[in-house]
Design a protein around this motif. Structure first.
Motif, short mmCIF file in Angstrom:
data_model
loop_
_atom_site.label_atom_id
_atom_site.label_comp_id
_atom_site.label_asym_id
_atom_site.label_seq_id
_atom_site.Cartn_x
_atom_site.Cartn_y
_atom_site.Cartn_z
N ARG A 358 0.76 -1.21 -0.05
CA ARG A 358 0.07 0.04 -0.16
C ARG A 358 0.91 1.10 0.04
O ARG A 358 2.07 1.15 0.25
CB ARG A 358 -0.83 0.24 1.12
CG ARG A 358 -0.25 -0.01 2.48
CD ARG A 358 -1.15 -0.36 3.84
NE ARG A 358 -1.66 -1.54 3.58
CZ ARG A 358 -2.55 -1.99 4.40
NH1 ARG A 358 -3.30 -1.28 5.05
NH2 ARG A 358 -3.07 -3.26 4.20
N HIS A 361 -0.47 5.32 3.64
CA HIS A 361 -0.69 4.98 5.20
C HIS A 361 -0.47 5.76 6.03
O HIS A 361 0.39 6.89 5.84
CB HIS A 361 -0.46 3.45 5.04
CG HIS A 361 0.91 3.40 4.84
ND1 HIS A 361 1.50 3.11 3.77
CD2 HIS A 361 2.01 3.47 5.69
CE1 HIS A 361 2.70 3.10 3.69
NE2 HIS A 361 3.27 3.20 5.00
N GLY A 376 -4.41 3.50 4.21
CA GLY A 376 -3.68 3.51 2.94
C GLY A 376 -4.67 3.07 1.71
O GLY A 376 -5.83 2.98 1.83
N ASP A 412 -7.06 7.16 3.13
CA ASP A 412 -5.37 7.16 3.05
C ASP A 412 -5.04 8.89 3.02
O ASP A 412 -5.83 9.74 3.11
CB ASP A 412 -5.26 6.60 1.53
CG ASP A 412 -6.02 7.33 0.43
OD1 ASP A 412 -5.79 8.55 -0.03
OD2 ASP A 412 -6.93 6.95 -0.20
#
Length: 467
Positions: A358, A361, A376, A412
């Motif tokens: 990811r 985050h 994320g 996110d």
């Protein structure tokens, strides 16, 4: 009162004054001896045989000026007229000065009543900026520092540091000076070759060809956004990686991924770090030199079990578009950073469950032994809402499943902080358009989420999406 045309009237006086002025202004014939042939010819065209000016007296501007002066003098009103003119000039000057002063007062009132936040050194609107807290330096209090980031027009800032005193909450704007020892820009031929290579490559791999120009020690870092930041106590604020378009002049708007690390000390001076590798005592396969170039990753600072200053780096997006979920430890003995790869499921390092790769985050350090990762996003799954804990004791990931259905919505590019066995989460983005401003808290002992503030949305679509 005498009429205009009567003998002795004002009109007759003007005509006589005109003729007398014309006679006085007529050039003397003896002056021809001192004229050139061209000048004499020009005068001859303007005069008749008797030396009279061919233009009518009433059409001559010089004669009109002289006649008016003679007329005013003959009428005995020259002194009064001058006084009147002087009075008018003084009145006009006072009026102009009063108008200017009034305008300045209005501007000053508006500036005091509606002060611009940018006039006192505060940073303007931006995203992806680097931010950290610096310890006291001399007479300065602890300061919050904001550096770089991308503005609303897409420009990446790099020339200014903005510091906020935590004592009196005052902003200060500090300019970065250009480094005279910086390496030269690429030649025009090199730029053309690089542009041709970029055009021949697909967009997915184009970023791999964008090689940042190296920075010599003592230089200034390239402006960037989406970098990772960690506070290192008395050492200062460490910035790693990010997207720095100015590092490659021929990037043409493409992302430029960085892998360098820079320390901003309490004296607001930049210094570039040196990398070295070390093999983890618990993962002997971790022998890579350093984390790859990336952006939208996270980094936290802490003191390890040997009381050394250290950092933990997780995830992000690589230049080829690959999302990462690796964990790196950097032991800091400034200016040296010794990197060790602790966990990387995509390389077969580590065991057990792990968070999906990811970027964007939020991370926080808990009690110096546990790295917390929340949220994320990825291109496949969108925004995440999960929470993971990475233990530095056994180098394993553990999912922290909520005890109830109440938990923060997926998000996110938000913020998180650990405090007294709790994790606080604020803001962020859902999808590509919904910005959040809610706050949540989780008790890590019982995995129970509590909403501290309700989100307000700028659009009806976001409001309907979150109910």
């Amino acid at each position: 009162m005498d009429s205009w045309d009567e003998p002795g009237g004002l009109g007759q006086a003007l005509v006589e004054a005109d003729h007398s002025a014309d006679a006085s202004l007529a050039p003397d014939k003896e002056q021809y001896e001192f004229m050139s042939a061209t000048e004499a010819a020009e005068v001859a065209l303007l005069q008749g045989e008797g030396g009279d000016i061919l233009l009518p007296p009433e059409r001559s501007p010089l004669s009109r000026t002289a006649s008016m002066s003679n007329l005013l003098e003959s009428l005995g009103c020259e002194e009064d007229t001058r006084q009147q003119l002087t009075s008018c000039q003084m009145a006009g000057t006072w009026f102009t000065a009063t108008l200017l002063l009034g305008t300045l007062l209005v501007i000053a009132f508006v500036m005091l009543a509606f002060p611009s936040p940018y006039l006192n050194g505060a940073p303007n609107c931006r995203s992806g900026a680097a931010m950290g807290v610096l310890s006291a330096n001399g007479n300065d209090s602890r300061r919050l520092v904001v550096w770089s980031g991308r503005g609303q027009s897409g420009t990446v800032f790099h020339e200014w540091l903005h510091t906020l005193s935590l004592l009196d909450l005052s902003w200060q704007k500090v300019r970065e000076e250009a480094d005279p020892n910086d390496d030269p820009m690429p030649s025009q031929k090199q730029q053309q070759q690089q542009q041709q290579q970029q055009q021949q490559q697909p967009a997915a791999s184009r970023a791999l060809l964008l090689r940042p120009r190296p920075k010599p020690p003592g230089a200034l870092p390239h402006g960037r956004w989406k970098a990772a930041v960690a506070s290192l106590g008395s050492l200062g604020m460490l910035v790693h990686g990010g997207d720095a378009p100015e590092a490659v002049p021929t990037a043409g708007g493409d992302e430029v991924f960085m892998s360098d690390a820079w320390l901003l000390g309490a004296d607001l001076r930049w210094e570039m770090g040196n990398y070295s590798s070390s093999t983890s005592r618990k993962n002997k396969d971790a022998g890579a030199m350093a984390p790859s170039a990336r952006h939208s990753h996270s980094m936290v600072g802490y003191q390890d079990e040997e009381r050394r200053q250290a950092i933990l780096l997780f995830g992000g997006r690589r230049a080829d578009g690959l999302l990462l979920n690796d964990v790196w430890k950097g032991t800091v003995t400034w200016p040296n950073i010794s990197w060790a790869l602790l966990n990387d499921p995509q390389s077969g390092i580590g065991s057990g469950p792990s968070p999906l790769p990811r970027s964007g985050h939020a991370s926080a350090m808990l009690n110096g032994t546990t790295l917390l990762i929340h949220g994320g996003r990825s291109e496949v799954y969108g925004s995440f809402a999960d929470l993971w804990a990475f233990s530095l004791v056994d180098l394993r990931w553990t999912p922290l499943t909520p005890a109830t259905s109440a938990q923060p919505p997926p998000r996110d590019f938000h913020a998180a902080a650990a405090f007294r066995n709790k994790l606080l989460v604020f803001g962020g983005r859902f999808g590509s358009g919904c910005k959040l401003n809610d706050a949540w808290e989780i008790d890590l002992a019982v995995h129970h989420w509590t909403q501290l503030s309700i989100a307000t949305f700028a659009t009806r679509e976001c409001q309907q999406l979150f109910g």
